[in-house]
Design a protein around this motif. Sequence first.
Motif, PDB file in Angstrom:
ATOM      1  N   LYS A 365      46.951 -61.292   3.072  1.00  0.00           N
ATOM      2  CA  LYS A 365      46.595 -59.932   3.474  1.00  0.00           C
ATOM      3  C   LYS A 365      46.270 -59.083   2.249  1.00  0.00           C
ATOM      4  O   LYS A 365      45.326 -58.310   2.237  1.00  0.00           O
ATOM      5  N   LYS A 366      47.160 -59.277   1.243  1.00  0.00           N
ATOM      6  CA  LYS A 366      46.945 -58.517   0.009  1.00  0.00           C
ATOM      7  C   LYS A 366      45.593 -58.850  -0.584  1.00  0.00           C
ATOM      8  O   LYS A 366      44.848 -57.972  -1.035  1.00  0.00           O
ATOM      9  N   LYS A 367      45.293 -60.140  -0.591  1.00  0.00           N
ATOM     10  CA  LYS A 367      43.999 -60.551  -1.139  1.00  0.00           C
ATOM     11  C   LYS A 367      42.861 -59.906  -0.358  1.00  0.00           C
ATOM     12  O   LYS A 367      41.888 -59.433  -0.921  1.00  0.00           O
ATOM     13  N   GLN A 368      43.051 -59.893   0.960  1.00  0.00           N
ATOM     14  CA  GLN A 368      42.022 -59.305   1.809  1.00  0.00           C
ATOM     15  C   GLN A 368      41.856 -57.828   1.495  1.00  0.00           C
ATOM     16  O   GLN A 368      40.736 -57.338   1.304  1.00  0.00           O
ATOM     17  N   MET A 369      42.996 -57.136   1.415  1.00  0.00           N
ATOM     18  CA  MET A 369      42.934 -55.714   1.121  1.00  0.00           C
ATOM     19  C   MET A 369      42.363 -55.482  -0.258  1.00  0.00           C
ATOM     20  O   MET A 369      41.552 -54.578  -0.477  1.00  0.00           O
ATOM     21  N   HIS A 370      42.786 -56.312  -1.206  1.00  0.00           N
ATOM     22  CA  HIS A 370      42.285 -56.224  -2.573  1.00  0.00           C
ATOM     23  C   HIS A 370      40.772 -56.434  -2.587  1.00  0.00           C
ATOM     24  O   HIS A 370      40.033 -55.685  -3.220  1.00  0.00           O
ATOM     25  N   ALA A 371      40.328 -57.436  -1.837  1.00  0.00           N
ATOM     26  CA  ALA A 371      38.889 -57.705  -1.769  1.00  0.00           C
ATOM     27  C   ALA A 371      38.162 -56.530  -1.135  1.00  0.00           C
ATOM     28  O   ALA A 371      37.099 -56.107  -1.606  1.00  0.00           O
ATOM     29  N   GLU A 372      38.790 -55.953  -0.117  1.00  0.00           N
ATOM     30  CA  GLU A 372      38.168 -54.795   0.520  1.00  0.00           C
ATOM     31  C   GLU A 372      38.138 -53.624  -0.434  1.00  0.00           C
ATOM     32  O   GLU A 372      37.153 -52.895  -0.530  1.00  0.00           O
ATOM     33  N   ASP A 373      39.269 -53.455  -1.122  1.00  0.00           N
ATOM     34  CA  ASP A 373      39.313 -52.375  -2.113  1.00  0.00           C
ATOM     35  C   ASP A 373      38.221 -52.557  -3.143  1.00  0.00           C
ATOM     36  O   ASP A 373      37.526 -51.599  -3.520  1.00  0.00           O
ATOM     37  N   GLU A 374      38.101 -53.761  -3.608  1.00  0.00           N
ATOM     38  CA  GLU A 374      37.088 -54.012  -4.643  1.00  0.00           C
ATOM     39  C   GLU A 374      35.702 -53.696  -4.108  1.00  0.00           C
ATOM     40  O   GLU A 374      34.888 -53.088  -4.797  1.00  0.00           O
ATOM     41  N   LYS A 375      35.455 -54.089  -2.906  1.00  0.00           N
ATOM     42  CA  LYS A 375      34.141 -53.807  -2.312  1.00  0.00           C
ATOM     43  C   LYS A 375      33.895 -52.321  -2.254  1.00  0.00           C
ATOM     44  O   LYS A 375      32.833 -51.835  -2.641  1.00  0.00           O
ATOM     45  N   GLU A 376      34.961 -51.616  -1.760  1.00  0.00           N
ATOM     46  CA  GLU A 376      34.823 -50.153  -1.688  1.00  0.00           C
ATOM     47  C   GLU A 376      34.559 -49.575  -3.063  1.00  0.00           C
ATOM     48  O   GLU A 376      33.709 -48.705  -3.250  1.00  0.00           O
ATOM     49  N   PHE A 377      35.329 -50.072  -4.016  1.00  0.00           N
ATOM     50  CA  PHE A 377      35.204 -49.572  -5.393  1.00  0.00           C
ATOM     51  C   PHE A 377      33.779 -49.777  -5.905  1.00  0.00           C
ATOM     52  O   PHE A 377      33.181 -48.878  -6.484  1.00  0.00           O
ATOM     53  N   GLU A 378      33.261 -50.972  -5.650  1.00  0.00           N
ATOM     54  CA  GLU A 378      31.897 -51.253  -6.089  1.00  0.00           C
ATOM     55  C   GLU A 378      30.920 -50.306  -5.432  1.00  0.00           C
ATOM     56  O   GLU A 378      30.010 -49.785  -6.077  1.00  0.00           O
ATOM     57  N   GLN A 379      31.128 -50.066  -4.140  1.00  0.00           N
ATOM     58  CA  GLN A 379      30.221 -49.166  -3.417  1.00  0.00           C
ATOM     59  C   GLN A 379      30.277 -47.768  -4.014  1.00  0.00           C
ATOM     60  O   GLN A 379      29.258 -47.125  -4.242  1.00  0.00           O
ATOM     61  N   ILE A 380      31.516 -47.339  -4.264  1.00  0.00           N
ATOM     62  CA  ILE A 380      31.669 -45.989  -4.850  1.00  0.00           C
ATOM     63  C   ILE A 380      30.975 -45.938  -6.217  1.00  0.00           C
ATOM     64  O   ILE A 380      30.272 -44.976  -6.536  1.00  0.00           O
ATOM     65  N   GLU A 381      31.250 -46.974  -6.977  1.00  0.00           N
ATOM     66  CA  GLU A 381      30.622 -47.024  -8.306  1.00  0.00           C
ATOM     67  C   GLU A 381      29.106 -46.932  -8.203  1.00  0.00           C
ATOM     68  O   GLU A 381      28.451 -46.212  -8.953  1.00  0.00           O
ATOM     69  N   GLN A 382      28.586 -47.676  -7.246  1.00  0.00           N
ATOM     70  CA  GLN A 382      27.128 -47.685  -7.073  1.00  0.00           C
ATOM     71  C   GLN A 382      26.624 -46.284  -6.746  1.00  0.00           C
ATOM     72  O   GLN A 382      25.657 -45.784  -7.335  1.00  0.00           O
ATOM     73  N   LEU A 383      27.326 -45.668  -5.768  1.00  0.00           N
ATOM     74  CA  LEU A 383      26.921 -44.307  -5.399  1.00  0.00           C
ATOM     75  C   LEU A 383      27.014 -43.365  -6.595  1.00  0.00           C
ATOM     76  O   LEU A 383      26.126 -42.556  -6.869  1.00  0.00           O
ATOM     77  N   LYS A 384      28.145 -43.528  -7.278  1.00  0.00           N
ATOM     78  CA  LYS A 384      28.369 -42.649  -8.438  1.00  0.00           C
ATOM     79  C   LYS A 384      27.246 -42.817  -9.447  1.00  0.00           C
ATOM     80  O   LYS A 384      26.705 -41.853  -9.984  1.00  0.00           O
ATOM     81  N   SER A 385      26.920 -44.080  -9.695  1.00  0.00           N
ATOM     82  CA  SER A 385      25.895 -44.300 -10.732  1.00  0.00           C
ATOM     83  C   SER A 385      24.557 -43.739 -10.271  1.00  0.00           C
ATOM     84  O   SER A 385      23.790 -43.208 -11.062  1.00  0.00           O
ATOM     85  N   GLU A 386      24.303 -43.851  -8.971  1.00  0.00           N
ATOM     86  CA  GLU A 386      23.060 -43.258  -8.463  1.00  0.00           C
ATOM     87  C   GLU A 386      23.080 -41.747  -8.676  1.00  0.00           C
ATOM     88  O   GLU A 386      22.095 -41.136  -9.099  1.00  0.00           O
ATOM     89  N   ASP A 387      24.256 -41.185  -8.322  1.00  0.00           N
ATOM     90  CA  ASP A 387      24.385 -39.727  -8.522  1.00  0.00           C
ATOM     91  C   ASP A 387      24.161 -39.348  -9.983  1.00  0.00           C
ATOM     92  O   ASP A 387      23.425 -38.418 -10.308  1.00  0.00           O
ATOM     93  N   SER A 388      24.846 -40.079 -10.825  1.00  0.00           N
ATOM     94  CA  SER A 388      24.781 -39.710 -12.255  1.00  0.00           C
ATOM     95  C   SER A 388      23.357 -39.875 -12.789  1.00  0.00           C
ATOM     96  O   SER A 388      22.874 -39.101 -13.609  1.00  0.00           O
ATOM     97  N   ASN A 389      22.691 -40.872 -12.282  1.00  0.00           N
ATOM     98  CA  ASN A 389      21.283 -41.027 -12.699  1.00  0.00           C
ATOM     99  C   ASN A 389      20.480 -39.792 -12.293  1.00  0.00           C
ATOM    100  O   ASN A 389      19.668 -39.277 -13.049  1.00  0.00           O
ATOM    101  N   GLY A 390      20.777 -39.371 -11.054  1.00  0.00           N
ATOM    102  CA  GLY A 390      20.061 -38.185 -10.568  1.00  0.00           C
ATOM    103  C   GLY A 390      20.355 -36.961 -11.440  1.00  0.00           C
ATOM    104  O   GLY A 390      19.459 -36.200 -11.838  1.00  0.00           O
TER     105      GLY A 390
END
Lengths: 401, 423
Positions: A365-390
Amino acid sequence: EPAPVPRAGWAPTRPPALTVESGGRRRCVTPAQQPGTGGVSLQRYCSCPARTMRGSGSGAGSLRLLLSLAALWLSDANEPGTAMTTRDINQQTRKSISDYTVKEHDLSTPGSHLTTQDFNQQTEENISNLTSAVYSISINGFSSAPVEENVILYSPANIALSCNLTSPSTDSATVNVTWKKDNETLRSSSVTFNETKHVWSTQYMLKIRDRNQMGNYTCVFKRDQEVKATFHLQVPQIEGKEHHVVSYVGDSVVLVCKSIKYIPISWIWYMSNGSDQVAVNDSLMPDKYTVDEKYANITKLKILKISEEDDRSYWCQAVFKLGESKGKVSLKVLTYMTPLKPFLAIAAEVIILVAIIFLYEMYSKKKQMHAEDEKEFEQIEQLKSEDSNGVENSTTRHRKV
Amino acid sequence: MTDGAHPEPPDGGWGWMVVLAAFLQAALVFGLIRSFGVFFMEFVGYFGELAGRVSWVTSIGIAVLQLGGPVSSALSTQYGARPVVMAGGFLSGLGLLLASFATSLTHLYLSIGLLSGLGWALVFTPSVASVARYFAKRRTFATGLAVSGAGLGSFAFSPLFQLLVDTYAWRGALLVVAGISFNLVAAGALLRPLEPEGNKAAAPEAGWLRLPALSSLCRPSLASHRPFLLYAAAFILVDAGYYIPYVHLVPHGRELGFDEYRAAFLLSSAAVADLCGRVAGGWLADRLAVRLVHSLTLWTVLTGLSMALVPLGRSYSLLMGLCICYGFFAGALVPLQFSGLAEIVGTGRIMEGIGLMQMVESAGSLVGAPLSGWLRDMTGDYTASFIVAGAFLLAGSLLLFALPNYFSCPLDSTTKEETTRDP
């Protein structure tokens, strides 16, 4: 399971030995039929009480009564027509009492008394009328190995042991036959010997009445070679139990011995003491041993309050008319610790398994949550980087302007 | 009940572990019960009681197992399968543990009959229902695999129990068997719930207030569900005839003149065929494009026919052949029975359904064996018993024809579920 047989007891339904029947039993004259004489003229084969011409003294009369009772107990209760019924004894008792009152002072007792011997003869005549059972062994040729056969005898019987030798050789030398009992040569008139073409047969008639006659009977054919066959006359064997009977300290256990086809007269239990066998006395120690003999062919020894000393072998001995035989039952005593160990081992295994399963579940479960967290984190990072580029673009634009 | 709370069955993955869990449970419950005959002789010898009184020990256990079905399904609907099965496993082991200290037959009735029986009831229903929840396309095959545990369990446990009794006497043997039974707890731990834990969190707060929900077993909503009632009625009839051969095959063989071992071998071969049938029936049902209820009807009819033909088997080989046929068909219909139920009531109510059906089926099985025995006493041999048993099965399969949409074309099983899930 075969149906258990109730104990054979005094069987009042047997016909009295006092009547004439087609079996050839003798007729007995009761004292009442000869009122004139002081006593009764004795007939030799009768089971009526003995009386002299001048009656009997009280002592001799009661002795005779005792003897007649004793003879009755000795003879087989099952044999037809040999024992008296209770009715007959009462008849004789009455008669002898009435004699006592009349003849008191006569002590001598000449004439034939009714003794055990007479009873046996009576018994004898009744068994002689039975047919013989024939046990035969066939031997093929002089070079065959010694043949053996077990003969199970339960009660006195007439048997005929017969050996047939077939030899194909045309040698006309005479064949000698001897019978042996337990390696002692027998010289008996009950042996017959026939010789037809190539078949020599010999038969030995036996009247088995007591245990001394049991044993090994061998017929030996001798020409130039010797060949033999043996009959083992035995009482029925009792089977004990192959495996141990297991029980626990403080518990109770029942040891069972059965004799299915043949009903013993009685059973005796023995226990091993070192290398001897000691009889189990259930009347001495009723709290410890109880023998249940509800049915005659099954005996049950119940042992209560078992302790470690009871871990030994027990023998049940079946008493037959022609001998005894024993069966062995072993008792093994355990403490409660013995099965407890595997139980605790299995319980520990269960706990470990459950722990592993739950731990694995939490981990995945932890791995699953960790994997989900990582995915979310990556998504946030992506959005953030898009924002910062803007933002950067706007600042550069701003700077440019 | 809405569909939203029940996610799509994964049809694999952790589902296979659930199948393993259910397999172990079938082995440790039914395999154990079937092998209990070893202890039967020991109890008769030790307590000196009649065989009839001793056989009540397992009869009470089986009766509690079946009658406790609704209780078990209500509890597992409320709290989830896993806690209920683990508690049930613990209870059944505890009952056997207490039985090892028994000093009278009454103790055995209470400990094995009542306590272990209750434990077994709590174990059986949720585990089969969980398998049904975890699988959709391969449900029947998975169920078949799971229930085959009973046959394998009885094979393994019969000699094992005999060995334990020879080594430790019945008290020690019961102690070790109790330990083995505790493995039900471990098997139960494998029944990972499908719903996310969040949904379950809502329940405990209102949990105590929802105690009246247990009373729902008094007025089960399924009782008004017509297809379910038909299905249950069909299986009452099936159960009335189903167990007859297991009870009367050996005496029938003995009456025909075969000796004990050959007659017992008839039963063993039927049991082996039953095992193969369970797995094969489940596997076939998922593979073929035939609808589940159609296959179920087919197997039931075949079982009924082979049972009714048993009296025709006068020679040993013919009788053996008929027994193997009976065993195979009877085994094949077992997994189909449970997944057919899932189709009719939907995975949401599968717990309730199995529980109710168990309880209702017990009426059939209680009637079957005594009726068959009575027929034998009336007519003198077992011919009438077997024919009547076959007739019960055929009647049950006829009732199946009355199910709604019976004669429509084979549909996808998942879409079928959605149509029946609507209240």
